[in-house]
Scaffold this active site. Structure first.
Site, PDB file in Angstrom:
ATOM      1  N   LYS A 219      78.130   2.905  38.838  1.00 46.14           N
ATOM      2  CA  LYS A 219      79.162   0.839  39.312  1.00 46.14           C
ATOM      3  C   LYS A 219      79.613   1.027  38.298  1.00 46.14           C
ATOM      4  CE  LYS A 219      74.289  -0.970  38.201  1.00 46.14           C
ATOM      5  NZ  LYS A 219      73.040   0.008  37.878  1.00 46.14           N
TER       6      LYS A 219
ATOM      7  N   SER B 173      70.680  -1.746  29.072  1.00 46.45           N
ATOM      8  CA  SER B 173      71.393  -2.370  30.026  1.00 46.45           C
ATOM      9  C   SER B 173      71.204  -3.461  30.038  1.00 46.45           C
ATOM     10  CB  SER B 173      70.694  -1.829  31.990  1.00 46.45           C
ATOM     11  OG  SER B 173      71.639  -2.185  32.604  1.00 46.45           O
TER      12      SER B 173
HETATM   13  C1  VG1 Z   1      67.598  -2.334  39.074  1.00 41.85           C
HETATM   14  C2  VG1 Z   1      68.711  -2.369  40.353  1.00 41.85           C
HETATM   15  C3  VG1 Z   1      68.683  -1.697  41.032  1.00 41.85           C
HETATM   16  C4  VG1 Z   1      69.970  -0.483  39.159  1.00 41.85           C
HETATM   17  C5  VG1 Z   1      69.154  -0.732  39.030  1.00 41.85           C
HETATM   18  C6  VG1 Z   1      70.327   0.023  37.317  1.00 41.85           C
HETATM   19  O1  VG1 Z   1      66.509  -1.531  39.449  1.00 41.85           O
HETATM   20  O2  VG1 Z   1      67.204  -3.119  40.863  1.00 41.85           O
HETATM   21  O3  VG1 Z   1      69.960  -1.736  41.746  1.00 41.85           O
HETATM   22  O4  VG1 Z   1      70.726  -0.035  39.982  1.00 41.85           O
HETATM   23  O5  VG1 Z   1      68.398  -2.197  38.009  1.00 41.85           O
HETATM   24  O6  VG1 Z   1      70.525  -1.082  37.266  1.00 41.85           O
HETATM   25  P1  VG1 Z   1      65.187  -2.159  39.739  1.00 41.85           P
HETATM   26  O7  VG1 Z   1      64.317  -0.399  39.851  1.00 41.85           O
HETATM   27  O8  VG1 Z   1      64.811  -2.996  39.086  1.00 41.85           O
HETATM   28  O9  VG1 Z   1      65.220  -2.789  40.976  1.00 41.85           O
HETATM   29  V1  VG1 Z   1      71.495  -1.187  35.300  1.00 41.85           V
HETATM   30  O10 VG1 Z   1      73.237  -2.002  35.109  1.00 41.85           O
HETATM   31  O11 VG1 Z   1      70.226  -2.223  34.470  1.00 41.85           O
HETATM   32  O12 VG1 Z   1      71.456   0.324  34.890  1.00 41.85           O
HETATM   33 CO    CO Z   2      74.195  -2.117  33.597  1.00 44.64          CO
END
Ligand code: VG1
Ligand code: CO
Length: 563
Positions: free
Chosen positions: A392, A120
């Site tokens: 998303k 990501s």
């Molecule tokens: C983070 C965000 C969360 C999101 C996830 C994946 O997770 O806070 O809202 O859904 O990343 O996004 P965490 O556990 O680190 O807070 V992505 O675009 O990095 O797949």
């Molecule tokens: Co992402």
């Protein structure tokens, strides 16, 4: 004729640390490179988690954000899918497929799921991160039951199946068929143009003629979109430039790169520097950036005015009928992750539409959507989307905002101001403390939980300068899925004050190593809506640090990143 490809069973030893986090498994690239079969073990665990009867002859989608190690990993995924009885793989051209497009293709092709090779928003390259997301048949991130199963299998795995002789050509669109020596055959791979499938979906959601008029008609606005060298470049070029007529200089960093040009492909004011710099003067009316795998978005107005993601979903909710899709489908419900500000709640209340508050991570929204209870949702972490797919969706959010601008004929800033005037403003910020020692972080969370669970904590008052906050409620957030009654515990510590302000503490579930402590601050103002968010939230930040003793425990004197 070539002889059929051999299918081998290879012995292996398990690793204890392959538990998928908030969304997939993420590790440093060198972990995948240097630990023997680390990649193979995880892929086998994914396939083994699917019942053989469901797997045999099934369709699986494979995508990736183009980062370093993607090509190596795709080859292994394909060789192992063949050996595990999958009948048909749908793979993105050159191995590229954004996370939202993968969700779209999984749903369209009736696949049993998809493997998305991405970490990501994390930086890439030999010293960066690599990762794998596993999505289910609904196109959304696998739920906890599935990821727990994958993790349990990974802890005891003894062997994996692979077809080492299988070689795939990722550059040619179309079908490739392979003969295997086992009972599962034939095995086909289709290399697809996911940009076209995704564009098709968007054409059915938005009014492309109206958007074209806005972006390239007589009085068109000027926009700037930054793909940050992630996977979204080709989608932006095709949809925004070729189809909607934006000039080519409105799309920057649109060539996917293995190391994202050495940057963090993370759309926020700190990392999206090219976009932020070019928005500073008044040249562009609208700006947006996306993350490496194209599911996140940041929306900016003229002069770089930020629309916080918490506000973004609330504004879209309030203007939802500017999007033709919702005129046809109606609006079933709104949802936000717990740490996301309560701006959306106000719109839900005013429009009498059901609001759901879920734990962090997109998987919780999918269940509500599958049950027909949710139409639009968002997370404070630059995630916004709807029920057209189960992820998303960065570009969808941009098209949603542009649709609102086209209908209301107003600037981003005016749309935002009108929203605050109508509903009041939820000031929101997030402090991240990255690379904290895991034991220190866990100890802090445990101590905090004990502290806030104490009866005397409720009604306690905290004073900073002339502001006084009184605790009304404090707990460890727990979610019961309204569809299947699954309970998810331990989803973040909440302190809610009598004026509705909130402090939330969570440990990130997407770290590739170490721990990241996140502190979320949310405060509502009915009238004083034009203040600086950091100034408004400073007293809450002081209280948050004091209660947790975070600086004292970690030796830090401030967060690594504020968003
Ligand atoms: C983070 C965000 C969360 C999101 C996830 C994946 O997770 O806070 O809202 O859904 O990343 O996004 P965490 O556990 O680190 O807070 V992505 O675009 O990095 O797949
Ligand atoms: Co992402």
């Amino acid at each position: 004729m070539d002889s059929p490809l051999r299918v081998l069973t290879v012995p292996t030893s398990p690793y204890p640390d392959q538990r998928p986090g908030t969304n997939g498994l993420r590790r440093k690239v060198h972990v995948f490179q240097s630990r023997r079969n680390y990649l193979h073990n995880f892929i086998q665990s994914i396939f083994s988690s699917i019942d053989l009867r469901d797997r045999q002859g099934s369709t699986v989608v494979v995508g990736g954000d183009g980062r370093f190690f993607n090509q190596t990993a795709i080859e292994v995924v394909v060789q192992m899918a063949a050996a595990n009885g999958v009948g048909r793989l749908i793979v993105g051209h050159h191995g590229l497929m954004s996370t939202p497009a993968s969700s779209c293709v999984i749903r369209k092709s009736k696949a049993i799921g998809g493997i998305i090779l991405t970490a990501s928003r994390h930086p890439a390259g030999p010293d960066g991160d690599f990762g794998m997301k596993f999505n289910s048949a609904n196109g959304g991130p696998a739920n906890d039951a599935v990821t727990n199963k994958i993790y349990q299998i990974s802890r005891t795995i003894e062997e994996f199946a692979i077809c080492p002789g299988l070689r795939l050509d990722l550059t040619t669109l179309g079908k490739q068929t392979f003969d295997l020596e086992n009972k599962f055959k034939p095995f086909t791979v289709e290399i697809v143009d996911s940009v076209e499938s995704y564009a098709n979906l968007m054409r059915n959601i938005f009014d492309f003629a109206a958007l074209k008029e806005l972006l390239s008609g007589e009085n068109h606005i000027k926009i700037r979109l930054d793909a940050m060298h992630g996977v979204l470049g080709p989608y932006v070029k095709r949809i925004m430039c070729e189809e909607l007529g934006c000039p080519s200089n409105s799309a920057i960093n649109c060539v996917p790169m293995e190391d994202f040009g050495g940057q963090h492909p993370d759309p926020n004011l700190i990392y999206a520097t090219d976009l932020v710099d070019s928005m500073r003067d008044a040249e562009y009316d609208f700006g947006a950036a996306f993350d490496g795998d194209g599911d996140r978005n940041m929306i900016l107005g003229k002069h770089g005015v930020l629309v916080t993601p918490s506000d973004s979903v609330a504004v879209i909710a309030d203007n939802i009928f500017c999007i033709p899709y919702f005129q046809h489908s109606g609006v079933r419900g709104f949802a936000r992750s717990m740490p996301t500000s309560a701006a959306l709640d106000r719109v839900a209340k005013a429009t009498k539409i059901e609001l759901y508050e879920t734990p962090t991570g997109w998987k919780f929204f999918g269940n509500l959507m599958d049950a027909g209870r949710l139409s639009l949702c968002g997370e404070e972490s630059f995630g916004t989307s709807a029920d057209h797919l189960r992820e998303k969706d960065g570009l969808w959010a941009v098209l949603a905002w542009l649709s609102i601008m086209a209908t209301r004929r107003q600037s981003v800033e005016d749309i935002l101001k009108d929203h605050w005037i109508k509903y009041g403003r939820n000031y929101f910020t997030r402090y991240d403390y990255a690379n904290i020692d895991i034991d220190t972080a866990c100890e802090m969370m445990e101590d905090l939980e004990l502290l806030i669970a104490d009866k005397s904590f409720v009604k306690q008052r905290f004073a900073v300068e002339d502001k006084i906050y009184q605790v009304e409620k404090a707990d460890n957030f727990e979610y019961t899925d309204p569809v299947d009654s699954t309970i998810s515990r331990n989803q973040g510590l909440r302190i809610i004050f009598s004026d509705g302000s909130r402090i939330i503490y969570r440990l990130s579930g997407t770290c590739s190593d170490g721990a990241t402590v996140r502190i979320y601050l949310d405060s509502y103002e009915k009238e004083h809506i034009f203040q600086d968010a950091q100034v408004v939230l400073a007293p809450l930040a002081t209280i948050a640090v004091k209660i947790s003793q975070l600086h004292h425990r970690t030796g830090r004197n401030g967060p690594s990143v504020i968003t």
